[in-house]
Design a protein around this motif. Sequence first.
Motif, PDB file in Angstrom:
ATOM      1  N   ALA A 192       0.805  -1.218   0.000  1.00 49.38           N
ATOM      2  CA  ALA A 192       0.000   0.000   0.000  1.00 49.38           C
ATOM      3  C   ALA A 192       0.836   1.266   0.000  1.00 49.38           C
ATOM      4  N   SER A 193       2.125   1.159   0.307  1.00 47.28           N
ATOM      5  CA  SER A 193       2.958   2.355   0.452  1.00 47.28           C
ATOM      6  C   SER A 193       3.507   2.880  -0.866  1.00 47.28           C
ATOM      7  N   ARG A 194       3.463   2.090  -1.927  1.00 46.06           N
ATOM      8  CA  ARG A 194       4.056   2.514  -3.187  1.00 46.06           C
ATOM      9  C   ARG A 194       2.970   2.825  -4.218  1.00 46.06           C
ATOM     10  N   ARG A 238       0.602   2.550  -7.239  1.00 40.47           N
ATOM     11  CA  ARG A 238       0.102   1.333  -7.857  1.00 40.47           C
ATOM     12  C   ARG A 238      -0.820   1.673  -9.022  1.00 40.47           C
ATOM     13  N   ARG A 239      -0.822   0.800 -10.001  1.00 41.39           N
ATOM     14  CA  ARG A 239      -1.759   0.918 -11.118  1.00 41.39           C
ATOM     15  C   ARG A 239      -2.899  -0.076 -10.979  1.00 41.39           C
ATOM     16  N   ARG A 240      -2.735  -1.022 -10.035  1.00 42.08           N
ATOM     17  CA  ARG A 240      -3.788  -1.989  -9.750  1.00 42.08           C
ATOM     18  C   ARG A 240      -4.053  -2.010  -8.252  1.00 42.08           C
ATOM     19  N   ALA A 241      -5.188  -2.488  -7.881  1.00 40.47           N
ATOM     20  CA  ALA A 241      -5.536  -2.560  -6.460  1.00 40.47           C
ATOM     21  C   ALA A 241      -4.668  -3.587  -5.754  1.00 40.47           C
ATOM     22  N   VAL A 242      -4.490  -3.415  -4.444  1.00 39.18           N
ATOM     23  CA  VAL A 242      -3.738  -4.377  -3.654  1.00 39.18           C
ATOM     24  C   VAL A 242      -4.438  -5.731  -3.701  1.00 39.18           C
ATOM     25  N   GLY A 243      -3.692  -6.769  -4.021  1.00 36.65           N
ATOM     26  CA  GLY A 243      -4.275  -8.107  -4.134  1.00 36.65           C
ATOM     27  C   GLY A 243      -4.465  -8.549  -5.562  1.00 36.65           C
ATOM     28  N   ALA A 244      -4.378  -7.612  -6.500  1.00 40.51           N
ATOM     29  CA  ALA A 244      -4.504  -7.994  -7.910  1.00 40.51           C
ATOM     30  C   ALA A 244      -3.185  -8.587  -8.386  1.00 40.51           C
ATOM     31  N   GLY A 245      -3.223  -9.251  -9.514  1.00 38.16           N
ATOM     32  CA  GLY A 245      -2.006  -9.812 -10.089  1.00 38.16           C
ATOM     33  C   GLY A 245      -1.719 -11.214  -9.577  1.00 38.16           C
ATOM     34  N   ALA A 246      -0.487 -11.671  -9.829  1.00 40.20           N
ATOM     35  CA  ALA A 246      -0.099 -13.034  -9.470  1.00 40.20           C
ATOM     36  C   ALA A 246      -0.110 -13.225  -7.954  1.00 40.20           C
ATOM     37  N   LYS A 247      -0.470 -14.420  -7.533  1.00 35.12           N
ATOM     38  CA  LYS A 247      -0.525 -14.760  -6.122  1.00 35.12           C
ATOM     39  C   LYS A 247       0.768 -15.473  -5.700  1.00 35.12           C
TER      40      LYS A 247
END
Length: 311
Positions: free
Chosen positions: A44-46, A48-57
Motif C-alpha cells: 500500500a505504500s508505493r 500502484r496501477r492496480r488494487a492491492v491483491g490484484a495480479g499473481a498470487k
Amino acid sequence: MVGNASRAAIVSDRRVTGLSADVIAELVSELGPLWHERHQAELASRPRRRAVGAGAKHRLVFVDRLLATLVHLRHATTHDVLACWFSVDRSTITRAIAEVRPLLAERGCTVSPGVRLRTLAEVINYLGADGRTGIIDGTEIRVRRPAAGRKDRDKFISGKNKQNAVKTMVVTDGAGRVLFCSPTKPGSCADITHARQLGLVKLLADGPAVEILADAGYQGLGAQTGGRVITPPHRKFKKNAPDWYEEMHERQRKAHSSRRIRVEHGIAHLKNWRALARHLGRRDHMSDTVQAVAGLLSHQQTADLTSARHA
C-alpha cells in the motif's frame, strides 16, 4: 511450493531445522500475522496501477518461507538448492529470507514462556532480579573479504585468528542458556572495547548487583564496575614464583574456568547453526543472522527446559 507430505517431514524432523514441531508452530502463529501486516503495508505504500491483491498470487506461503529461512540458517543451504526444493525461483527464496530473518531477529531471546530479552539492559535487570550469574564472551564468525580498495577493509581482519571476521558478544546464564547476542562489530575490535561500546560498564555500575564472569580479555572491567565483572586472577609473580603461589594460582584459575566454561557451551550451540560457522552472505546482514539464531536457540532451550520440568 513443497507438498504437505514434504512440509510435514521438515517440521517433524528436528535435524532439519534445529527446532521442535511445537516451537515451529509457535513461530508460525506469532510471525505469520506480523509478516502479512508488513507485506500489506509495503504494497500500500508505493504507487500502484492496480488494487492491492490484484495480479499473481504467492506460490510460497508463509509457512514455507519460514521453513526455508530455518533450513538456510541451520545448514547454510544455498538459495539455489532451496529454490529447487520448494519449486520456486531463486529470487523468491532470497526475498523470503530477507523478509523473515529480521522478524526472527526482533523476537529477542526467550527465557520463559512469554518473556523475552531484547537488549543488554533487559538482560542485566533479569539477572539482577533473581540474583543469577551471567557469563560473557566474544566469538568471531568468518566472513568474505571486503573488496579491494574499500577504505575500511583492514578492520575485518581479526588479530587473534588472522582472518576476515565479525565479532559478537554472547551473554549466557550460569547454565549456559543464551540470553543475548550483540550486533556484530568488525573482527579487529577487541572484546573489552566491544563490551564498553555496548554500555556494559554503565549498566553494571548503575544497575542491580550482578556477578558477571569473563575471561582475561575483559580484565580491567572489574575495576570500572566495582568488582561485578570477575576475570581470572592476575599473576603477581612474573619469575621465580614460590611453589605455594603456583599451586594457589592454578587452583583459582581452574575454579574460574570451570564456572565460565558454560558460555563456551552456549557458543558451541550457536555455531551448530552453520550460518554462524562461516557467513558467505552480505556482512551487513550478519547482525540479523546472529540475533535470529540466538532467539531461535533460546526459544528451543526454554521449551526443552519446560518440557523436562513437566515430565
